[in-house]
Design a protein around this motif. Structure first.
Motif, PDB file in Angstrom:
ATOM      1  N   LEU A 192       0.804  -1.308   0.029  1.00 42.93           N
ATOM      2  CA  LEU A 192       0.114   0.074   0.002  1.00 42.93           C
ATOM      3  C   LEU A 192       0.931   1.382   0.015  1.00 42.93           C
ATOM      4  N   GLU A 193       1.891   1.163   0.987  1.00 39.19           N
ATOM      5  CA  GLU A 193       2.757   2.371   0.987  1.00 39.19           C
ATOM      6  C   GLU A 193       3.376   2.690  -0.623  1.00 39.19           C
ATOM      7  N   PRO A 194       3.993   1.867  -1.349  1.00 42.18           N
ATOM      8  CA  PRO A 194       4.554   2.149  -2.539  1.00 42.18           C
ATOM      9  C   PRO A 194       3.583   2.392  -3.481  1.00 42.18           C
ATOM     10  N   ALA A 195       2.343   1.829  -3.392  1.00 45.47           N
ATOM     11  CA  ALA A 195       1.478   2.367  -4.309  1.00 45.47           C
ATOM     12  C   ALA A 195       0.797   3.806  -4.259  1.00 45.47           C
ATOM     13  N   VAL A 196       0.535   4.213  -2.873  1.00 41.79           N
ATOM     14  CA  VAL A 196       0.379   5.731  -2.406  1.00 41.79           C
ATOM     15  C   VAL A 196       1.628   6.516  -2.714  1.00 41.79           C
ATOM     16  N   LEU A 197       2.617   6.053  -2.546  1.00 46.10           N
ATOM     17  CA  LEU A 197       3.901   7.012  -2.939  1.00 46.10           C
ATOM     18  C   LEU A 197       4.016   7.316  -4.447  1.00 46.10           C
ATOM     19  N   LEU A 198       3.827   6.165  -5.181  1.00 44.04           N
ATOM     20  CA  LEU A 198       3.572   6.462  -6.578  1.00 44.04           C
ATOM     21  C   LEU A 198       2.346   7.523  -7.138  1.00 44.04           C
ATOM     22  N   ALA A 199       1.331   7.407  -6.448  1.00 44.14           N
ATOM     23  CA  ALA A 199       0.293   8.171  -6.798  1.00 44.14           C
ATOM     24  C   ALA A 199       0.459   9.709  -6.380  1.00 44.14           C
ATOM     25  N   VAL A 200       1.256   9.812  -5.073  1.00 48.48           N
ATOM     26  CA  VAL A 200       1.509  11.297  -4.596  1.00 48.48           C
ATOM     27  C   VAL A 200       2.589  11.752  -5.487  1.00 48.48           C
ATOM     28  N   THR A 201       3.664  10.969  -6.346  1.00 50.49           N
ATOM     29  CA  THR A 201       4.380  11.407  -7.006  1.00 50.49           C
ATOM     30  C   THR A 201       3.941  12.039  -8.338  1.00 50.49           C
ATOM     31  N   VAL A 202       2.913  11.149  -8.843  1.00 46.89           N
ATOM     32  CA  VAL A 202       2.156  11.667  -9.912  1.00 46.89           C
ATOM     33  C   VAL A 202       1.564  12.913  -9.967  1.00 46.89           C
ATOM     34  N   VAL A 203       0.792  13.084  -8.746  1.00 44.53           N
ATOM     35  CA  VAL A 203      -0.021  14.463  -8.535  1.00 44.53           C
ATOM     36  C   VAL A 203       1.065  15.411  -8.207  1.00 44.53           C
ATOM     37  N   VAL A 204       2.023  15.171  -7.317  1.00 44.61           N
ATOM     38  CA  VAL A 204       2.925  16.477  -7.410  1.00 44.61           C
ATOM     39  C   VAL A 204       3.854  16.884  -8.476  1.00 44.61           C
ATOM     40  N   GLY A 205       4.060  15.734  -9.287  1.00 49.30           N
ATOM     41  CA  GLY A 205       4.711  15.961 -10.799  1.00 49.30           C
ATOM     42  C   GLY A 205       3.892  16.678 -11.637  1.00 49.30           C
ATOM     43  N   TYR A 206       2.645  16.337 -11.649  1.00 46.40           N
ATOM     44  CA  TYR A 206       1.889  17.151 -12.560  1.00 46.40           C
ATOM     45  C   TYR A 206       1.526  18.724 -12.112  1.00 46.40           C
ATOM     46  N   VAL A 207       1.390  18.776 -10.764  1.00 43.63           N
ATOM     47  CA  VAL A 207       1.139  20.126 -10.257  1.00 43.63           C
ATOM     48  C   VAL A 207       2.353  21.074 -10.679  1.00 43.63           C
ATOM     49  N   ALA A 208       3.647  20.441 -10.387  1.00 50.89           N
ATOM     50  CA  ALA A 208       4.802  20.947 -10.460  1.00 50.89           C
ATOM     51  C   ALA A 208       5.061  21.370 -11.961  1.00 50.89           C
ATOM     52  N   ALA A 209       4.725  20.357 -13.042  1.00 52.77           N
ATOM     53  CA  ALA A 209       5.155  20.743 -14.160  1.00 52.77           C
ATOM     54  C   ALA A 209       4.009  21.575 -14.945  1.00 52.77           C
ATOM     55  N   ARG A 210       2.796  21.865 -14.117  1.00 57.01           N
ATOM     56  CA  ARG A 210       1.841  22.809 -14.917  1.00 57.01           C
ATOM     57  C   ARG A 210       1.879  24.012 -14.146  1.00 57.01           C
ATOM     58  N   SER A 211       2.426  24.208 -13.068  1.00 51.41           N
ATOM     59  CA  SER A 211       2.464  25.518 -12.268  1.00 51.41           C
ATOM     60  C   SER A 211       3.203  26.506 -13.066  1.00 51.41           C
ATOM     61  N   PRO A 212       2.830  27.939 -12.936  1.00 52.16           N
ATOM     62  CA  PRO A 212       3.771  28.915 -13.598  1.00 52.16           C
ATOM     63  C   PRO A 212       5.038  29.212 -12.642  1.00 52.16           C
ATOM     64  N   PHE A 213       5.074  28.495 -11.492  1.00 49.85           N
ATOM     65  CA  PHE A 213       6.103  28.637 -10.667  1.00 49.85           C
ATOM     66  C   PHE A 213       7.447  27.623 -10.790  1.00 49.85           C
ATOM     67  N   ASP A 214       8.533  27.733 -10.503  1.00 54.29           N
ATOM     68  CA  ASP A 214       9.504  26.816 -10.462  1.00 54.29           C
ATOM     69  C   ASP A 214       9.333  25.763  -9.464  1.00 54.29           C
ATOM     70  N   LEU A 215       8.517  25.075  -9.417  1.00 55.88           N
ATOM     71  CA  LEU A 215       8.237  23.804  -8.516  1.00 55.88           C
ATOM     72  C   LEU A 215       8.786  22.657  -8.535  1.00 55.88           C
ATOM     73  N   LEU A 216       9.602  22.179  -9.917  1.00 57.13           N
ATOM     74  CA  LEU A 216       9.940  21.039 -10.300  1.00 57.13           C
ATOM     75  C   LEU A 216      10.635  20.064  -9.405  1.00 57.13           C
ATOM     76  N   PHE A 217      11.514  20.996  -8.491  1.00 58.55           N
ATOM     77  CA  PHE A 217      12.341  20.177  -7.578  1.00 58.55           C
ATOM     78  C   PHE A 217      11.473  19.251  -6.416  1.00 58.55           C
ATOM     79  N   LEU A 218      10.224  19.550  -6.310  1.00 55.42           N
ATOM     80  CA  LEU A 218       9.278  18.895  -5.341  1.00 55.42           C
ATOM     81  C   LEU A 218       9.315  17.619  -5.437  1.00 55.42           C
ATOM     82  N   VAL A 219       9.651  16.982  -6.551  1.00 60.23           N
ATOM     83  CA  VAL A 219       9.647  15.536  -6.866  1.00 60.23           C
ATOM     84  C   VAL A 219      10.742  14.799  -6.397  1.00 60.23           C
TER      85      VAL A 219
END
Length: 340
Positions: A192-219
């Motif tokens: 369950l932990e790795p599945a949640v971790l991958l899902a969180v990575t997808v969400v954070v990566g999508y938000v960081a890649a679409r945000s106008p701010f430089d947030l790519l380091f959050l992954v």
């Protein structure tokens, strides 16, 4: 004997066909996110190189015709097949073959459970091996008149980085998937932990890649967490997800990539993807090596404890059973019935 050889030959043909099909499918997916650099179409991430290197490492160099067939099919799907196409196909085949040979010479293990394996995959499999495909491909375009001398190095560098990223990002996922086994019922809650971790990575990566701010380091904290907790099996999928999301944003001119030149986008993109891949791959290898060392030490301690226990009970540690009754030096056993 003839029947056995025919069966083996058929198996090799089927494996090569599967490699060609996977190469072609991955190539078509890679072409969806292509950019134009100096008049040539290149991709920031070329997944077929990771598929080719993995297939040759796991199943042998005899599958190189499958790599060549897949590369030729990809070229044929976007243009005509001429002498230049054959030359590019040769370069795209020779690069993973040479990368595989270099990795084998360095003692590479597909388990990626040692730091030296991670370093070898980065420098021999990706950075050095893909020099061949980039050089052959760019030179072919230059000789054919599709590139000028001023455009050569820009195309060469983009080609090389795209192929190298394919090895760094895709190959670890495939190597981890090759070792993956479904856990038993008692271990399934741990996934369950790795599945949640991958899902969180997808969400954070999508938000960081679409945000106008430089947030790519959050992954990066998520990739580090995945590598520390689940080694390659956790880090590789997270790196792949983050890379795909950032590449999509860059090619769509979205988020922090909006309004930037192609050169600026490619430099930012490849610096991010390369750093993420290196962080996940090398950290996972270090953790795996540490775990292996810990298991070896634990095994040695258990064996030593067993030997000491047998010695303390008067047993023979070499035989694992009780030895003869202890007697002072120089005495002999008395026969039965002897008087005191």
């Amino acid at each position: 004997m003839v029947r056995i050889d025919a069966s083996r030959g058929l198996k090799v043909v089927l494996q090569a066909a599967a490699v060609a099909a996977a190469y072609f499918a991955a190539g078509r997916l890679g072409l969806l996110e292509q950019v134009v650099v100096a008049g040539a179409r290149v991709t920031p991430l070329w997944p077929p190189t990771g598929i080719a290197v993995t297939a040759l490492l796991l199943y042998g160099l005899r599958l190189w015709p499958g790599v060549a067939a897949g590369a030729l099919l990809v070229i044929a799907s976007i243009g005509s097949v001429d002498a230049g196409a054959l030359a590019i196909t040769a370069g795209n085949t020779l690069a993973p073959v040479c990368a595989c040979l270099a990795l084998r010479r360095a003692g590479f293990r597909p388990e990626l459970d040692r730091l030296r394996d991670g370093v070898a995959l980065v420098f021999l499999g990706a950075l050095a091996g893909m020099l061949i495909s980039a050089t052959v491909g760019s030179t072919t375009l230059l000789v054919g008149g599709s590139l000028t001398g001023e455009e050569f190095w820009a195309t060469w560098s983009a080609w090389w980085v795209g192929d190298a990223m394919g090895v760094l990002v895709v190959a670890p996922v495939l190597l981890a998937a090759h070792r993956f086994r479904l856990p038993g019922a008692e271990l399934r809650p741990r996934w369950l932990e790795p599945a949640v971790l991958l899902a969180v990575t997808v969400v954070v990566g999508y938000v960081a890649a679409r945000s106008p701010f430089d947030l790519l380091f959050l992954v990066f904290p998520l990739i580090v967490w995945a590598a520390l907790r689940f080694e390659l099996a956790g880090a590789a999928p997270c790196v792949l997800a983050a890379s795909v999301l950032t590449i999509t944003a860059a090619t769509e001119d979205a988020g922090p990539f909006a309004g930037q030149s192609v050169l600026h986008q490619m430099v930012t993109l490849q610096a991010l993807n390369g750093s993420a891949a290196l962080t996940g791959l090398l950290l996972a290898a270090i953790v795996a090596e540490r775990q292996n060392t810990h298991r070896k030490i634990q095994q040695a301690c258990d064996e030593l404890t067993e030997v000491v226990s047998r010695l303390a009970s008067g047993g023979d540690p070499r035989r694992g059973a009780a030895g003869p009754e202890h007697r002072p030096y120089g005495t002999t056993p008395r026969p039965p019935g002897a008087a005191d």
